[in-house]
Write a protein that holds these residues in place. Sequence first.
Motif, short mmCIF file in Angstrom:
data_model
loop_
_atom_site.label_atom_id
_atom_site.label_comp_id
_atom_site.label_asym_id
_atom_site.label_seq_id
_atom_site.Cartn_x
_atom_site.Cartn_y
_atom_site.Cartn_z
N CYS A 1 1.29 -1.20 0.02
CA CYS A 1 -0.35 0.16 0.25
C CYS A 1 1.01 1.02 -0.52
CB CYS A 1 -1.17 -0.33 1.46
SG CYS A 1 -2.60 -1.35 1.18
N GLU A 2 1.99 0.81 0.31
CA GLU A 2 3.00 2.50 0.46
C GLU A 2 3.34 2.94 -0.76
OE1 GLU A 2 5.69 2.83 4.55
OE2 GLU A 2 5.31 0.76 3.70
N ASP B 1 0.42 -3.05 7.20
CA ASP B 1 0.77 -2.92 5.64
C ASP B 1 -0.53 -1.11 5.66
OD1 ASP B 1 2.33 -2.07 3.53
OD2 ASP B 1 -0.11 -3.14 1.67
N ALA C 1 1.07 3.00 5.21
CA ALA C 1 0.80 3.96 4.36
C ALA C 1 -0.44 5.32 4.68
CB ALA C 1 0.02 2.78 2.90
#
Length: 721
Positions: A76-77, A101, A105
């Motif tokens: 997701c980042e 994750d 983000a």
Amino acid sequence: MPSSPTPASPSSASITGERLTTLFRPRSVALIGASDKSVFSMIAYDNLVKFGFGDRAYLVNRRGADTHGRPTVTSCEQIGAPVDVAFLMVPQAGTLDALSDAAAAGIRNAVVLSSGYGEAGEAGRAAQADLVAHAESLGMVLLGPNHLGFANLTEGIPVTSIPGLPRQGGAVALLSQSGASSSAMLDFATMVNVGLSYMVTLGNEAMITAGHVLDFLVDDPATRAVAIFMETVRDPETFRRAARRAAAAGKAIVVLKAGSSALSARTAAAHTGALVGDAKVTDAIFADLGVIRVDSIEDMLITAGAAAALGRLDRPGIGIVSISGGACDIVADRAEDLGAQLPELAAATTEALTEIMPDYGTVQNPLDVTGAAIIDPTIFTRSIRAMAADPSIGVVGVIQGVPWLDDGSAHVTQRFVDAIGAGMADAACPTVFINQVLQPITDHTRTVMAHGGVKYVIPGLRQAIVALRNVAWWSDVTREAGRRHAAAAPVTVPPAARRHGQWPEDAARRLLADAGLPVVPARLVTTADDAAKAAAEFGGPVCLKVVSPQIMHKTDIGGVLLDVPAEQDSVKSAFEAVTAAAKNVDGAIVEGVLVSPMRRGGTELLVGVVRDPHWGPMLAVALGGLFVEVLNDSALAPLPVSPAQARQLLGRLRGRAVLDGVRGAPPADLDALAAVIARTGDLALALGDDLESLEINPLRVDGTTIEALDAVVTWARKDSH
């Protein structure tokens, strides 16, 4: 994985409607676990594309493989843009890492598809607890798990793996604890023209519950009614608060609740516990909150649609104008079966309708406009106006067919629909079109309706009566939403230090008397001679009852003797008999014997309070006294209860007619009786969480005389020290 700040954990109370805005109105969505091999992923992505949301959907695939014809990211980042919602379609084993994750983000809302949690036994419940704890540690809220997502149909934002979503929004929000059933519900809603503002599958409600979503929807301008399919209310207090807000806002809640279970805490020392079954408690709670309870998907959606279209009615009376005399007969029968009100028309209404109808027509409610309306459709128009002006009518239903297939004959029907629409436009109360059968509302139907100015159609005669009765009931009970039981007069209660162990009847009697409740006169004696003296003072036949905190049901062990003559020898013998019976009970400590005048006649009731583990103290009123379990005639309500509400409870008893006086017996003073019932509830509330149950059985009612003849009190703390 990079770390991120740990925001405050979102408790149930902090999951407000405002907090859920970014979940249900997201600007962008990440599909985590996107895969061409996943049917869930394919449907979810297809929905987003069809609703024009594809350019705001990001695909996350841990291998980075192109998916659904688009490139993906592995984390997701890597998205590099703000995302409001993560739709997790990963296996359970990968869910915690996927949440981390997403949180890294900056995503704060998760929709968790995976199953194998609270529904899967002890191991699943442990996994669900870990899931919630992890989400809380990350400052995230999650919807699910074990569900299929949601769709904001007002703004065209689907975050769900349910296909066939309607493309046009409406005024009814649909919540369901069953994702699989939601698809069928969507299909039926579309068929009968119940437009949906939101569709939310709730799953296990590990964090976000039906009450939280309901609280959000109360403030949603597009939503005017909420339909809920549920198996249990998992967060009672949140649901209760949201339901009260909905009632105040004039938004009906219609619930189809499936399943039942026994109360987890039932007092064995009092009959009241046996009366308070889960289904009865749910009915009582929903009635108190103004929540409409139904027993089918069809009734749930049609009722919700009618409530959204009609709003709150000023009066409960239903007026029917019909092209079919046969339909009038069916409606009259169903109204009687279902408790819907078809009031007699006022003299002025009858006079106005007589001038409209042909000589061979009969003016009544329901009204058959006869075949004359085929020749002169304005009979419809004028009859609707006259019926709607009647002072007892809150809604007018007009029965006439409207086509669903375009067979080229619309012009034949259109003139009647137009005439009906003209009458509806000038009506003094809400109106609704009723089809005789449960037929689809198609695009062709909507075209005919729009031309005639008909805003809403209910398909089916029985369905219409159910829906209109439900809306009328909801209108009545929520019209003064927010008005609660006025503060009771102060109640004298014993110190908290004494509220434990087992109390004998004499102590329970004093508790009632100190609270201002009427109790039959009695003397506690410890010798046969004192018993004889007490009987002589009462001057007539007496009742003797052994008093022991270890003997709650005295009759069962021979500890009660009734109708004992006041003669000295008879009373002394009775004293010896009941005390001897008590000595046969292991561990019983006899504190004495109660002597009271014998009472005959009247009606016996049970009035009791038991603490439901989910909803708190519940008041039960039942007919029968000693035979209450045989008659099984009871009514329940959550506390507090006002005297007016207590009278309504009495009115719900099947045998309520006995209180009106039968075979020469005087009618009960219902106002005084209601005041005693309400005061019993006030006493239970004053005792707080220390009280487990309070039972008056029987409460004898004989005209204006009302007396508690026996009482049992049990405390939450059982120890005696």
